[in-house]
Design an enzyme around this catalytic site. Structure first.
Site, PDB file in Angstrom:
ATOM      1  N   THR A  46       0.864  -1.186   0.000  1.00 32.60           N
ATOM      2  CA  THR A  46       0.000   0.000   0.000  1.00 32.60           C
ATOM      3  C   THR A  46       0.902   1.237   0.000  1.00 32.60           C
ATOM      4  OG1 THR A  46      -0.020   0.056   2.398  1.00 32.60           O
ATOM      5  CG2 THR A  46      -1.767  -1.202   1.334  1.00 32.60           C
TER       6      THR A  46
ATOM      7  N   GLU B  35      -5.551  -3.831  -1.497  1.00 32.07           N
ATOM      8  CA  GLU B  35      -5.975  -5.011  -0.734  1.00 32.07           C
ATOM      9  C   GLU B  35      -7.010  -5.845  -1.488  1.00 32.07           C
ATOM     10  OE1 GLU B  35      -5.583  -1.972   0.344  1.00 32.07           O
ATOM     11  OE2 GLU B  35      -4.834  -1.872   2.406  1.00 32.07           O
TER      12      GLU B  35
ATOM     13  N   LYS C  36     -16.107  17.042   9.679  1.00 33.15           N
ATOM     14  CA  LYS C  36     -17.207  16.999  10.638  1.00 33.15           C
ATOM     15  C   LYS C  36     -17.556  18.423  11.057  1.00 33.15           C
ATOM     16  CE  LYS C  36     -18.661  14.572  14.733  1.00 33.15           C
ATOM     17  NZ  LYS C  36     -18.284  13.822  15.913  1.00 33.15           N
TER      18      LYS C  36
ATOM     19  N   TRP D 132     -21.725  15.614   8.553  1.00 32.20           N
ATOM     20  CA  TRP D 132     -20.563  15.211   7.773  1.00 32.20           C
ATOM     21  C   TRP D 132     -20.592  15.826   6.390  1.00 32.20           C
ATOM     22  CZ3 TRP D 132     -16.842  12.130  10.039  1.00 32.20           C
ATOM     23  CH2 TRP D 132     -17.181  11.665  11.320  1.00 32.20           C
TER      24      TRP D 132
END
Ligand code: AMP
Length: 577
Positions: A188, A333, A440, A445
């Site tokens: 990654t 992944e 936030k 959100w």
């Protein structure tokens, strides 16, 4: 209980070498064209590629490479890199593709973590190799992907690839390999902490290749000419080096020159029909097209993913150049393809704006991927296109654990992606943020991706990032960091006014900062962590005002927040956190 009746089919393992063998036998004269580091165009066929991959396999066996050993590559997209994919995995060694854009200390970490025994590298990385070599004691040899004539002067003793291959004839049968044994090791990007390794198996790579080539995914066929702009050092170039030979498609490998002019020239010269890349690279291509008035004469479709495809880019490709954009989402992944946008015949009949809104989402799962969204309590959230939660995935091409890790990252058998998303009743995924990037504001959100996409639709904006800045009253408020297009101008107030009627008022950024460039990760994603740190102390004008009346709440703002979403497809609140 009686034992289940066994099927009576051949027990042929799903091994990566079968892809190249298939292409060499049935599409043997189909070309692979590479822009070489040496500067010229190299062309040969799948038949040649298999022979040379086998020569490499023989050479590696001659170097006593054992099954399971990790052989690394530090290389651009080119035919020798493709040979390395197949020559290593074909003998049961593991092909470990390294992203040369990572910091050198990350590369050292990766090579040592993987315990690579050989590293094959393109010659432009010679200075990097000289820096790495003393810190990588496990590496038995460094192999320059060139011939002796082009071998660079280096402190590190290196072998040249062509000299290594020369004594071998390629008369060699791929050995039978357990399909559950490891094929590729991909790390990654490591935006937080060390990069982590995802160790694919032959079985997962093969299932991914089947899924990727399907009509509802990349839809590759023998009539395609495929140019992966996405690098082979990043998650197997989204599986294209496997799906293209599976389909018998011609491959065009662009080497290191990924600027707009070089890409366009190669696309035209080789009659490329299909391409794939991240939005950042396509910004350069589209800027070149606009500046020169050039057109695409053969390009039919392109996959864009790796980060959200800005709707403005999608519009430009489709409306100005008649190139279909297939928006895709995935991650290392997941091998990496997760979803792609393909419309059903009914969806394709819907009004243009509705269709466009669907195409801007991330699409439906590739076969074998299952997904769900969950709230903070781990409970699954409804597929209503409104509730957003943490996206979890599972499937035979999804990791079970990271390389070398003792513990599993899975939660109840599902892999938590770290992305926040909605799923609609038709199964369309919409990524609203990385969970770390979500803003936030006053308990609600804000999707930084959606705020960025609006900015990028402004004609004077080349690139934009939206990050959270601490706010005394609302906890966090959005700050927009913008790179203007060359020779274009826009003021802070004009840009903020551009948001009117596009989002609820409280989604509009509180301030705009203009910069010359934005930081990107080694895989072309915006480095929001860096931006958040950089602008941590940025004083928003609204914060200065709020300092005067920290407890005040404006009815207008409260009303605006209560109003929730105003434009289709953008959820304004997350149901649980
Ligand atoms: P990587 O493992 O480097 O390929 O990064 C995977 C991450 O990139 C995902 O978890 C997403 O956060 C992001 N990503 C990839 N494709 C998209 C997309 N189409 N839209 C939004 N984010 C994306």
């Amino acid at each position: 209980m009686t034992a289940p009746l066994q099927g009576q089919m051949m027990d042929v393992p799903l091994t990566v070498s079968a892809l190249l063998t298939h292409a060499a036998r049935f599409y043997g004269s189909v070309e692979i064209v590479s822009r070489r580091i040496e500067g010229d165009l190299h062309r040969y066929t799948y038949r040649d590629c298999e022979r040379r991959a086998k020569q490499l396999a023989q050479a590696l066996l001659g170097l006593d490479v054992q099954p399971g050993e990790r052989i690394a590559t530090l290389a651009w997209n080119g035919y020798r890199h493709l040979e390395a994919y197949y020559g290593t995995t074909g003998i049961g060694a593991v092909c470990h593709t390294i992203n040369p854009r990572l910091f050198p200390d990350q590369i050292v970490f990766i090579i040592n973590d993987a315990q690579d025994s050989y590293v094959l590298f393109d010659t432009p990385f010679a200075p990097l190799v000289d820096m790495l070599a003393p810190q990588c004691p496990h590496v038995r040899g460094w192999i320059a992907l060139t011939d002796d004539a082009h071998r660079p002067d280096m402190r590190t003793p290196v072998l040249s690839y062509e000299t290594l291959l020369a004594p071998h004839d390629g008369a060699f049968d791929w050995p039978r390999i357990d399909e559950r044994s490891a094929s590729y090791l991909c790390y990654t990007s490591g935006t937080t902490g060390h990069p982590k390794g995802a160790l694919y198996s032959h079985r997962s790579t093969m299932l991914h290749a089947y899924g990727a080539a399907l009509p509802n995914a990349l839809a590759l066929s023998a009539r395609d000419v495929v140019l992966p702009v996405v690098p082979m050092f990043h998650v197997n170039a989204w599986g294209i080096p496997h799906a293209a030979p599976l389909a018998g498609a011609k491959l065009v490998l662009p080497g290191k020159d990924l600027d707009g002019r070089s890409l366009h020239e190669l696309m035209e010269a080789e009659r490329v029909t299909f391409s794939a890349g991240v939005p950042t690279v396509y910004l350069g291509l589209l800027a070149h097209m606009k500046e020169t008035g050039a057109r695409f004469s053969s390009l039919e479709r392109t996959v864009i993913g790796g980060s959200a495809c800005p709707p403005a880019m999608l519009r430009t490709f489709e409306d100005d150049y008649r190139v279909e954009v297939i928006h895709a989402w995935g991650m290392t992944e997941m091998s990496p393809l997760g979803t792609l946008v393909k419309l059903t015949s009914e969806e394709a009949q819907r009004p243009p704006l509705v269709r466009r809104a669907l195409r801007e989402k991330q699409g439906r799962a590739v076969f074998s991927v299952d997904m769900k969204i969950v709230g903070d309590d781990g409970q699954e959230l409804p597929w209503d296109g409104v509730a957003f939660g943490d996206l979890h995935v599972r499937g035979p091409c999804v990791i079970d654990r990271y390389y070398g890790a003792d513990t599993s990252p899975l939660i109840d058998g599902w892999f938590p992606t770290g992305d926040v998303a909605t799923l609609d009743p038709d199964g369309f995924l919409h990524i609203t943020d990385r969970s770390k990037d979500v803003i936030k504001s006053g308990g609600e959100w804000i999707s930084s991706i959606d705020v960025e996409n609006i900015a990028i639709a402004h004609p004077a904006v080349a690139e934009a990032a939206c990050v959270a800045v601490a706010h005394p009253r609302w906890t966090e408020r959005p700050l927009l960091v913008v790179v203007k297009r060359p020779h274009a101008d826009v003021t802070r107030d004009e840009l903020l006014a551009f948001y009117t009627d596009k989002v609820v008022r409280w989604w509009i950024p509180d301030d705009v900062v203009f910069v010359d460039e934005l930081p990107h990760t080694a895989t072309g994603k915006l480095q929001k962590l860096k931006l958040r740190e950089q602008y941590r102390h940025h004083r928003l004008p609204s914060a200065l005002a709020a300092d005067d009346c920290p407890l005040a709440d404006s009815t207008a703002d409260a009303d605006a927040r209560a109003a929730g979403p105003v434009h289709e497809g953008i959820p304004a609140r997350r149901s649980r956190r």
